[in-house]
Design an enzyme around this catalytic site. Structure first.
Site, PDB file in Angstrom:
ATOM      1  N   VAL A  27      15.274  47.012  46.462  1.00  0.00           N
ATOM      2  CA  VAL A  27      15.704  45.663  45.976  1.00  0.00           C
ATOM      3  C   VAL A  27      14.297  44.842  45.663  1.00  0.00           C
ATOM      4  O   VAL A  27      13.889  44.330  46.778  1.00  0.00           O
ATOM      5  CB  VAL A  27      16.661  45.031  46.843  1.00  0.00           C
ATOM      6  CG1 VAL A  27      17.084  43.551  46.307  1.00  0.00           C
ATOM      7  CG2 VAL A  27      18.086  45.821  47.071  1.00  0.00           C
ATOM      8  N   ARG A  41      14.377  33.355  42.850  1.00  0.00           N
ATOM      9  CA  ARG A  41      15.165  32.325  43.251  1.00  0.00           C
ATOM     10  C   ARG A  41      16.047  31.838  41.957  1.00  0.00           C
ATOM     11  O   ARG A  41      16.160  30.568  41.607  1.00  0.00           O
ATOM     12  CB  ARG A  41      14.372  31.239  44.018  1.00  0.00           C
ATOM     13  CG  ARG A  41      13.773  31.426  45.181  1.00  0.00           C
ATOM     14  CD  ARG A  41      14.772  32.302  46.205  1.00  0.00           C
ATOM     15  NE  ARG A  41      13.819  32.746  47.290  1.00  0.00           N
ATOM     16  CZ  ARG A  41      13.310  33.825  47.617  1.00  0.00           C
ATOM     17  NH1 ARG A  41      13.292  34.790  46.723  1.00  0.00           N
ATOM     18  NH2 ARG A  41      12.420  33.992  48.718  1.00  0.00           N
ATOM     19  N   ALA A  95      18.643  38.605  42.348  1.00  0.00           N
ATOM     20  CA  ALA A  95      19.081  39.472  43.454  1.00  0.00           C
ATOM     21  C   ALA A  95      20.448  39.317  43.705  1.00  0.00           C
ATOM     22  O   ALA A  95      21.172  40.086  43.965  1.00  0.00           O
ATOM     23  CB  ALA A  95      18.229  39.090  44.691  1.00  0.00           C
ATOM     24  N   THR A 141      13.806  44.027  54.588  1.00  0.00           N
ATOM     25  CA  THR A 141      12.338  43.619  54.928  1.00  0.00           C
ATOM     26  C   THR A 141      12.541  42.425  55.782  1.00  0.00           C
ATOM     27  O   THR A 141      11.547  42.159  56.507  1.00  0.00           O
ATOM     28  CB  THR A 141      11.592  43.253  53.494  1.00  0.00           C
ATOM     29  OG1 THR A 141      12.328  42.550  52.774  1.00  0.00           O
ATOM     30  CG2 THR A 141      11.006  44.682  52.675  1.00  0.00           C
ATOM     31  N   TYR A 163      20.522  39.433  53.752  1.00  0.00           N
ATOM     32  CA  TYR A 163      21.599  39.980  53.180  1.00  0.00           C
ATOM     33  C   TYR A 163      23.206  39.669  54.043  1.00  0.00           C
ATOM     34  O   TYR A 163      23.983  40.080  53.505  1.00  0.00           O
ATOM     35  CB  TYR A 163      21.705  41.512  53.495  1.00  0.00           C
ATOM     36  CG  TYR A 163      20.312  42.282  52.542  1.00  0.00           C
ATOM     37  CD1 TYR A 163      20.614  42.361  51.262  1.00  0.00           C
ATOM     38  CD2 TYR A 163      19.065  42.483  53.096  1.00  0.00           C
ATOM     39  CE1 TYR A 163      20.004  42.685  50.375  1.00  0.00           C
ATOM     40  CE2 TYR A 163      18.255  43.116  52.135  1.00  0.00           C
ATOM     41  CZ  TYR A 163      18.634  43.115  50.972  1.00  0.00           C
ATOM     42  OH  TYR A 163      17.528  43.690  49.908  1.00  0.00           O
ATOM     43  N   TYR A 219      15.393  53.164  54.898  1.00  0.00           N
ATOM     44  CA  TYR A 219      15.720  53.910  53.597  1.00  0.00           C
ATOM     45  C   TYR A 219      16.063  52.788  52.711  1.00  0.00           C
ATOM     46  O   TYR A 219      15.751  51.495  53.024  1.00  0.00           O
ATOM     47  CB  TYR A 219      17.131  54.760  53.803  1.00  0.00           C
ATOM     48  CG  TYR A 219      18.485  53.878  54.200  1.00  0.00           C
ATOM     49  CD1 TYR A 219      19.151  53.210  53.124  1.00  0.00           C
ATOM     50  CD2 TYR A 219      18.762  54.044  55.514  1.00  0.00           C
ATOM     51  CE1 TYR A 219      20.269  52.688  53.430  1.00  0.00           C
ATOM     52  CE2 TYR A 219      19.916  53.258  55.527  1.00  0.00           C
ATOM     53  CZ  TYR A 219      20.758  52.576  55.011  1.00  0.00           C
ATOM     54  OH  TYR A 219      22.030  51.880  55.335  1.00  0.00           O
TER      55      TYR A 219
END
Ligand SMILES: CC(C)(COP(=O)(O)OP(=O)(O)OC[C@H]1O[C@@H](n2cnc3c(N)ncnc32)[C@H](O)[C@@H]1OP(=O)(O)O)[C@@H](O)C(=O)NCCC(=O)NCCS
Length: 435
Positions: A111, A119, A123, A147, A152, A435
Site C-alpha cells: 500500500v 491525504r 489510500a 508500517t 488501519y 507480508y
C-alpha cells in the site's frame, strides 16, 4: 490452497467512481506486462522509501512473486512520469492458520500513495475497495502487516498478533537450557533459503496467525535477494535432530564491535523451528557464539521459550509490539472456521465502518470446541464493540477482558471473560514474517 483467484475478482465500482471524481484512474496491472509491472514496482519502492530499482531487480521480482497476485494501481495521467502509478496496492489469497485449521485470507500489501498525492483519500479508496472486493469474492477475513500502527484501525483492522523483539546480553543472560542431542551445522545461503522455507511451511500450521511463505521472502532472509543490503554478510545454520532430519534453520549476521571483537552483535534475521529442541539448539548457538556480547531477534512469539532458556532473565529484554493485523469480513464463517478452548455464549453488537459485519450476533461456543455466529436482531447485547476490536480478539492473542478494561469494548465483564477463555489458544498466536 484457495480456489479463489484474486486477479479475477472485479475492482470495486464505488472506489473506482470515487477516484474518477478526482481525476484519478483505478486499474489492475497485469503481471505479464513488463513495462506496466516495472512501473508498479518502481512506485512501490519509492513509496517504501527505497531506491529507483534496476532491471535485474524487476526480473527477480517477476520470477519470485506468485503469479496469482493481484496488482492494483491508481494513475494520474497529468503527471510527468506518465504510466507510473501514484498509488499501489497488491493482494493475494493465502492460508491463515487458526486454532484447529486454516482459513483463506485476503492478504493486503504494497500500500503506497505518492507523496504528491497524499491525504486526499486515495489510500482510503484503495483499502475500502480491496475489502469490499474480498468480501464480495467470499473471503471471511483479510490481513496485513503495517508500517505504522495508526493507519488501519479506521478500516476495521485490529492488531491481532502481537510479536516481540529481544535484546540479550549474552554474558549476563548465560544459558540454563539443555543441550539437544541433534547437531547444528552451517549451510550455504542457497541451502539456507530452502531450509527456512521447508521448515517454516511444515511448522506454520501449528501456530495460529502464520500465513503461507513464498520464495522471495526466504531469499531476502538468506541475503540472496537484490533488495537485501550486504547480503553476503548473512550466514545460515540449521538443526538436524538425532535421526538426521532438518528441524530448524536460522539466518543471522554479525556486526563487529567497534575497536574490540568481544562486544560484537549477532542479529537473528529469522529463526524457524518445528520442534522445541530445534529452537533451543539454535538459540544456544546464538547465545554461546564466541566474541558475541549481544544477540538481537525480531518477530519472535510473545511466549518464546528463550526467557526460560537463559540463566538470568534480566539479561534478556523483550519488547512486545503489534504485528499481524486482521479484519473480519464474514463473522459466521470466521467463527465456524476455528476451534475454541472453552464453552461460551454471548450476544455481541458489532459496529463496522464498512457495514460488512455490523449488527447483533449470537455467538455460541460448544463444549466440544466448535462455534457459530448467527444474526440476532433485537437481542440485548452482552458486549458492544467495533469490528477492529473483534478482529483483534479473533485468534485469542488479544484478550477481550483487556480491551474492555481499556474501554474499547463495553458491556458485561463475565461475558468478556467467558469469550476470552474460549478464544485463547494453547500457544500464543504468532506471525514470524512480514507480508
Ligand atoms: C499510509 C499512506 C498509504 C496513506 O495514504 P493517503 O492517501 O495519504 O491516505 P488517505 O488520504 O486515504 O487517508 C485516509 C485516512 O488515513 C489517515 N492516515 C493516512 N496516513 C496515515 C498515517 N501514516 N498515520 C495515521 N493516519 C494516517 C488520514 O488522516 C485519513 O484519516 P481520516 O479519513 O480517518 O480522517 C501513505 O502515507 C504512504 O504511502 N505512506 C508510505 C508507505 C506506507 O507506509 N504504506 C503503508 C504500508 S503498510
Amino acid at each position: 490452497m484457495s480456489s479463489i483467484d484474486p486477479r479475477t475478482v472485479p475492482l470495486d465500482p464505488t472506489s473506482r467512481e470515487r477516484l474518477a471524481a478526482t481525476g484519478l484512474d483505478y486499474r489492475t496491472v497485469d503481471h505479464d506486462d513488463r513495462t506496466a509491472f516495472s512501473r508498479m514496482i518502481q512506485a512501490v519502492s519509492r513509496g517504501f522509501l527505497g531506491p529507483e530499482v534496476d532491471d535485474a531487480y524487476i526480473d527477480e521480482q517477476k520470477q519470485l512473486v506468485s503469479t496469482s497476485n493481484r496488482y492494483v494501481a491508481v494513475f494520474d495521467e497529468g503527471v510527468a512520469q506518465e504510466g507510473v502509478p501514484v498509488a499501489t496496492v497488491h493482494s493475494w489469497v493465502t492460508e491463515l492458520t487458526v486454532p484447529g485449521g486454516e482459513l483463506d485470507m485476503w492478504a493486503v500489501s504494497g500500500v503506497t500513495v505518492s507523496p504528491t498525492h497524499r491525504r486526499r483519500g486515495v489510500a482510503r479508496a484503495m483499502l475500502e475497495g480491496e475489502l469490499r472486493a474480498a468480501a464480495d469474492a467470499g473471503l471471511a477475513i483479510a490481513g496485513l502487516t503495517a508500517t505504522e500502527a495508526t493507519i488501519y484501525g479506521r478500516y476495521g483492522f485490529g492488531a491481532a498478533v502481537p510479536m516481540s523483539r529481544w535484546t540479550i546480553d549474552t554474558r549476563r543472560a548465560g544459558w540454563a537450557g539443555y543441550e539437544p542431542d541433534g547437531r547444528v551445522e552451517f549451510v550455504s545461503r542457497e541451502q539456507l533459503a530452502d531450509d527456512l522455507s521447508d521448515v517454516y511451511e511444515r511448522g506454520r500450521t501449528a501456530r495460529p496467525g502464520e500465513v503461507e511463505g513464498w520464495p522471495r521472502r526466504w531469499r531476502q532472509h538468506a541475503g540472496l535477494d537484490a533488495s537485501t543490503k550486504n547480503g553476503e554478510t548473512v550466514r545460515g545454520v540449521r538443526y538436524r535432530d538425532a535421526a538426521g532430519d532438518v528441524r530448524g534453520a536460522m539466518a543471522y549476521r554479525i556486526e563487529e564491535g567497534e575497536g574490540d571483537f568481544r562486544p560484537s552483535q549477532l542479529q537473528i534475521r529469522h529463526l524457524t523451528a518445528e520442534t522445541p529442541e530445534a529452537a533451543a539448539a539454535l538459540w544456544r548457538f546464538a547465545l554461546q557464539h564466541d566474541l558475541v556480547g549481544e544477540v538481537t531477534a525480531k518477530l519472535r512469539p510473545v511466549d518464546d521459550p528463550v526467557r526460560w532458556l537463559v540463566q538470568d532473565e534480566r539479561g534478556a529484554t523483550q519488547v512486545v509490539h503489534d504485528h499481524g493485523w486482521l479484519r473480519i469480513l464474514d463473522l459466521p464463517r470466521a467463527i465456524a472456521a476455528r476451534t475454541y478452548s472453552a464453552a461460551a455464549t454471548a450476544i455481541l453488537e458489532v459496529s463496522d465502518p464498512l457495514g460488512l459485519v455490523a449488527g447483533t450476533w449470537r455467538i455460541e461456543i460448544d463444549a466440544d470446541g466448535r462455534g457459530r455466529a448467527e444474526s440476532a436482531p433485537g437481542a440485548t447485547p452482552d458486549l458492544r464493540l467495533g469490528v477492529a476490536e473483534l478482529s483483534a480478539a479473533y485468534l485469542g492473542g488479544v484478550p477481550l477482558t483487556g480491551l474492555r478494561a481499556a474501554g474499547r469494548v463495553q458491556g458485561d465483564a463475565q461475558a468478556a471473560a467467558a469469550l476470552t477463555a474460549a478464544l485463547r489458544p494453547v500457544e500464543a498466536p504468532a506471525l514470524t514474517i512480514w507480508y
